[in-house]
Design an enzyme around this catalytic site. Structure first.
Site, PDB file in Angstrom:
ATOM      1  N   LYS A   1       0.816  -1.223   0.000  1.00 13.28           N
ATOM      2  CA  LYS A   1       0.000   0.000   0.000  1.00 13.28           C
ATOM      3  C   LYS A   1       0.850   1.274   0.000  1.00 13.28           C
ATOM      4  CE  LYS A   1      -2.517   0.490   3.658  1.00 13.28           C
ATOM      5  NZ  LYS A   1      -2.188   1.726   4.386  1.00 13.28           N
TER       6      LYS A   1
ATOM      7  N   ARG B   1      -1.132 -10.329  13.561  1.00 12.40           N
ATOM      8  CA  ARG B   1      -1.264  -8.947  13.076  1.00 12.40           C
ATOM      9  C   ARG B   1      -2.242  -8.872  11.913  1.00 12.40           C
ATOM     10  NH1 ARG B   1       4.529  -7.328  11.326  1.00 12.40           N
ATOM     11  NH2 ARG B   1       3.559  -5.569  10.287  1.00 12.40           N
TER      12      ARG B   1
ATOM     13  N   ARG C   1     -10.641   3.724   9.583  1.00 12.80           N
ATOM     14  CA  ARG C   1     -10.343   2.364  10.068  1.00 12.80           C
ATOM     15  C   ARG C   1     -11.533   1.798  10.832  1.00 12.80           C
ATOM     16  NH1 ARG C   1      -4.697   2.727   9.459  1.00 12.80           N
ATOM     17  NH2 ARG C   1      -3.502   1.539  10.951  1.00 12.80           N
TER      18      ARG C   1
END
Ligand code: AMP
Length: 230
Positions: free
Chosen positions: A20, A179, A95
């Site tokens: 990204k 994660r 988010r």
């Protein structure tokens, strides 16, 4: 006021290891809008030791999301800056659904809406491979990847200085898996929010960098903008 004119607000979603960061820089350039990453804004606050930076620190260090009330105004205020008149590429924000709603409200109050939400998709097993293959030299800090750029001196020896290579705790396979799971759990509702609105485009991030770059630019209408301006 940054947001009053023709706004090209584009959102980019992508898991750690999806590429990204690299692609966001290309895409912002193609769209001719600033690249605004909420993580960078927060790190800048920390560097400057602001109240917000100090409040965000413990969440960031633990890998947790910084509370909405701290992040939302920080990002929305950035959209009011003069360089964001033509639009902005948002990276790392929203988010949470609450952040997405706050963004909609702010854009809506200027009569505009998010133009494109882009999801850079890479299969989880490829992300694990990319992230867990990194080894660093303890002496000169050169970075290697067991598959993509192995050390010429062998798996545990630095090709640059002969130092011993080690793997960072958070690059270990089990930690990487955790994660990624956390990221996907957190982000899914936000991505689905834009999917329901019919503005989500999924882009295959498991291709060479140039192809990903071209697909993202197309999905964000970067070509249209250039031909409209021509
Ligand atoms: P990033 O650089 O996007 O990986 O962000 C680094 C850290 O900043 C994250 O782990 C979070 O602690 C925090 N952060 C960045 N963006 C947001 C956001 N939109 N909402 C909450 N926390 C965020």
């Amino acid at each position: 006021m940054g947001l009053l004119n023709r706004q090209n607000v584009v959102l980019l979603f992508g898991a750690p290891g999806a590429g990204k960061g690299t692609q966001a820089r290309f895409l912002a350039e193609a769209l001719d809008v600033p690249h605004v990453a909420s993580g960078d804004l927060l790190r800048e606050h920390r560097r400057q030791g602001t109240e917000l930076g100090r409040a965000a620190q413990k969440y960031m260090d633990a890998g947790d999301l910084v509370p909405d009330e701290l992040v939302i105004n920080m990002v929305l205020d950035r959209l009011d800056q003069p360089d964001a008149t033509a639009g902005v590429l948002l990276d790392g924000f929203p988010r949470t659904v609450k952040q997405a709603q706050a963004l909609d409200e702010r854009l809506g109050s200027h009569g505009i809406q998010v133009a494109h939400a882009l999801s850079l998709d890479v299969p989880t097993e490829v992300l694990v491979e990319r992230l867990s293959g990194r080894w660093l030299c303890g002496e000169c800090h050169t970075s290697y990847h067991t598959v993509f750029s192995p050390s010429p001196a062998g798996p545990d020896r630095c090709g640059n200085c002969g130092g011993t290579l080690y793997q960072r705790e958070d690059d270990k396979r089990e930690v990487v898996q955790t994660r990624l799971r956390k990221f996907l759990d957190e982000t899914r509702p936000v991505v689905e929010y834009y999917q329901r609105r019919g503005i989500l485009a999924n882009v295959d991030g498991n291709q060479d960098i140039e192809s990903v770059r071209a697909d993202l630019a197309k999905a964000a209408g970067a070509g249209e903008k250039q031909s409209a301006a021509a």
